[in-house]
Design an enzyme around this catalytic site. Structure first.
Site, PDB file in Angstrom:
ATOM      1  N   LEU A 166      40.949  40.996  43.031  1.00 23.95           N
ATOM      2  CA  LEU A 166      40.289  42.245  43.428  1.00 23.95           C
ATOM      3  C   LEU A 166      39.160  42.034  44.433  1.00 23.95           C
ATOM      4  O   LEU A 166      38.685  42.993  45.041  1.00 23.95           O
ATOM      5  CB  LEU A 166      39.771  42.992  42.185  1.00 23.95           C
ATOM      6  N   CYS A 205      45.070  29.563  49.327  1.00 19.70           N
ATOM      7  CA  CYS A 205      43.775  30.225  49.155  1.00 19.70           C
ATOM      8  C   CYS A 205      43.264  30.058  47.724  1.00 19.70           C
ATOM      9  O   CYS A 205      42.060  30.025  47.490  1.00 19.70           O
ATOM     10  CB  CYS A 205      43.888  31.709  49.493  1.00 19.70           C
TER      11      CYS A 205
END
Lengths: 396, 90
Positions: A191, A308
């Site tokens: 998020l 990532c």
């Protein structure tokens, strides 16, 4: 002394030559076809117009002409319904320096009466006209461009860091069909950057969560959820359903698979990738420009290519790069501007700099050169560095 | 001195620098001098037999050195060299 409407019209007729319907019809068939500008109101245009005419209501003519006619000596024919408003419009263009303007005698009514072809446009609904008004006002987009977007189909691989902003903007722009491929579920750690999801959807399928957000944003968009990973068995069928693909995958096997499938199906691929503060973006147009393997013939070994999840990524970097992908996709769907085809854009968020590298089709490219034997391979093994074993392509 | 831009995955090997100044009149010389100053970079760019890995792209200014004279491409003062491995993140 006031001049009557008839006086003004007579004055206009002296300045602006008229062209007959039959002459225009012939010219439109020839190589010297003039630009036809229809200056009637929206409701008149919606009932039918001369094919290939551009619509600019009389009240917007002066402000919008710049995006439509660039050369002052280009031949222009203006039409309205009966031939009066077009004369007055002609005077305006004449005053702006356009030297080759004519007015269609008898206007669209006579064109239709004389039995010439005309087009009845598909049109935006009043709600759509309001929703997309800022697009429609851009001369290069207009109602025609907006209708094209509504008719377009874009496949997004990944509803994550890149897919979130690109899906969001493509949906807002009114791309009519958006396909979302993702087999992952929303995690709280997503998020920080995956803005299409929300707290209450942690644990939900990402593609499904993105569909809910898009449907809340724009009811014009039909979202197709593909809750699986693309692989050799499904990628071709999937790509064939869409006009272009936005690659927001998070791993090399998928990126190389997408490249090969895009070549096989001749589907344009809008590329971006991200790590920490750095982003890459390009457009791979099959056989017209370089492909991903012209740029990177082989994947780096896993230790040179951290994900990532291991190396980190700045949340807002995803927004920048995903928005660039949406921008390139929209331009391609509208057929306007210059895309990143043949260029690699490198964005460094730390120095706030954009650099461009030139990329060319590699005459030795293992995927898209003339002699290349394009076949699917075992991408997982290949990208894991098992070169000897994986060099042998596998069949689909 | 040319300016060599170091991609994120190699920055640790050069002490965190994003750009380093390196002397050399060809791409090969610049790379050799880079390896001398930062030995950890060498293994990541070259195979044991001294060939640049195929997954490493080297650009001189904005052009791929594969399209120029490969490692023999002359390098002038103030040229920018960019080492570019693919990134997969999305």
């Amino acid at each position: 002394m006031a001049r009557s409407y008839q006086d003004v019209l007579a004055g206009a007729r002296e300045r602006i030559p008229e062209i007959q319907v039959s002459e225009l019809a012939e010219l439109l068939e020839s190589e010297d076809a003039p630009l036809v500008i229809d200056v009637r109101e929206q409701d008149e245009w919606d009932e039918g117009h001369i094919p290939d005419a551009r619509h600019v209501p009389r009240g917007f003519l002066e402000s919008r002409i710049a995006g439509i006619a660039d050369e002052l000596d280009a031949p222009i024919v203006i039409n309205c319904a009966g031939g009066a408003r077009s004369l007055l419009a002609g005077v305006s263009l004449d005053e702006m320096g356009f030297r080759n303007v004519k007015s269609l005698a008898g206007g669209f009514s006579r064109w239709k009466q004389d039995g010439h072809d005309y087009t009845v446009p598909s049109t935006l609904t009043p709600d759509q006209r309001a929703r997309y008004s800022r697009h429609v006002r851009i001369p290069e987009v207009g109602e025609e461009g907006q209708l094209k977007l509504l008719d377009s189909k874009v496949l997004l691989i990944g509803a994550g860091g890149l897919g979130s902003p690109s899906a969001y903007y493509l949906a807002a722009a009114g791309v009519g069909t958006i396909g979302l491929v993702d087999d992952d579920v929303v995690d709280a750690s997503n998020l920080q950057r995956q803005i299409i999801h929300s707290n209450d959807r942690v644990g939900a399928l990402k593609a499904e969560s993105a569909r809910q957000t898009i449907e809340g944003l724009n009811p014009d968009v039909s979202v197709k959820v593909h809750p699986f990973r693309v692989d050799q068995t499904n990628v071709l069928e999937l790509m064939n359903e869409y006009d272009l693909v936005v690659d927001g995958a998070d791993n090399f096997p998928t990126r190389y698979l997408l490249n090969d499938a895009a070549l096989m199906t001749r589907t344009p691929l809008v590329h971006a990738s991200i790590l920490r503060f750095e982003g890459h973006a390009s457009v791979f147009h099959p056989y017209e420009g370089p492909c991903y393997r012209c740029l990177f013939p082989e994947p780096p070994p896993p230790d040179m290519a951290p994900a990532c999840g291991e190396a980190g990524v700045l949340g807002v970097l995803c927004g920048v790069m995903g928005s660039i992908q949406a921008n390139e996709a929209i331009k391609m769907l509208l057929g306007m501007g210059d895309t990143l085809a043949g260029r690699l854009l490198i964005y460094d968020a730390l120095s706030m700099s954009f650099n461009e590298l030139r990329i060319r089709r590699d005459p030795e490219c293992p995927a898209c050169s003339d002699g290349a034997k394009l076949e699917f391979r075992d991408y997982e093994a290949w990208c894991a560095g098992e070169r000897g074993h994986a060099e042998a392509p596998v069949s689909a | 001195m040319s300016l060599v831009r170091i991609p994120p995955v190699l920055r640790q090997a050069v002490g965190g620098e994003r750009e380093v100044e390196v002397p050399g009149s060809t791409v090969a010389e610049v790379l050799d001098n880079l390896y001398d100053a930062h030995p950890a970079v060498k293994a990541q760019l070259q195979s044991e037999d001294g060939e640049l890995h195929r997954f490493v792209n080297v650009y001189l200014n904005d052009e791929d050195v594969r399209m120029l004279s490969w490692l023999d491409t002359p390098v002038s003062d103030r040229d920018r060299i960019l080492i570019l491995p693919a990134m997969a993140g999305g």
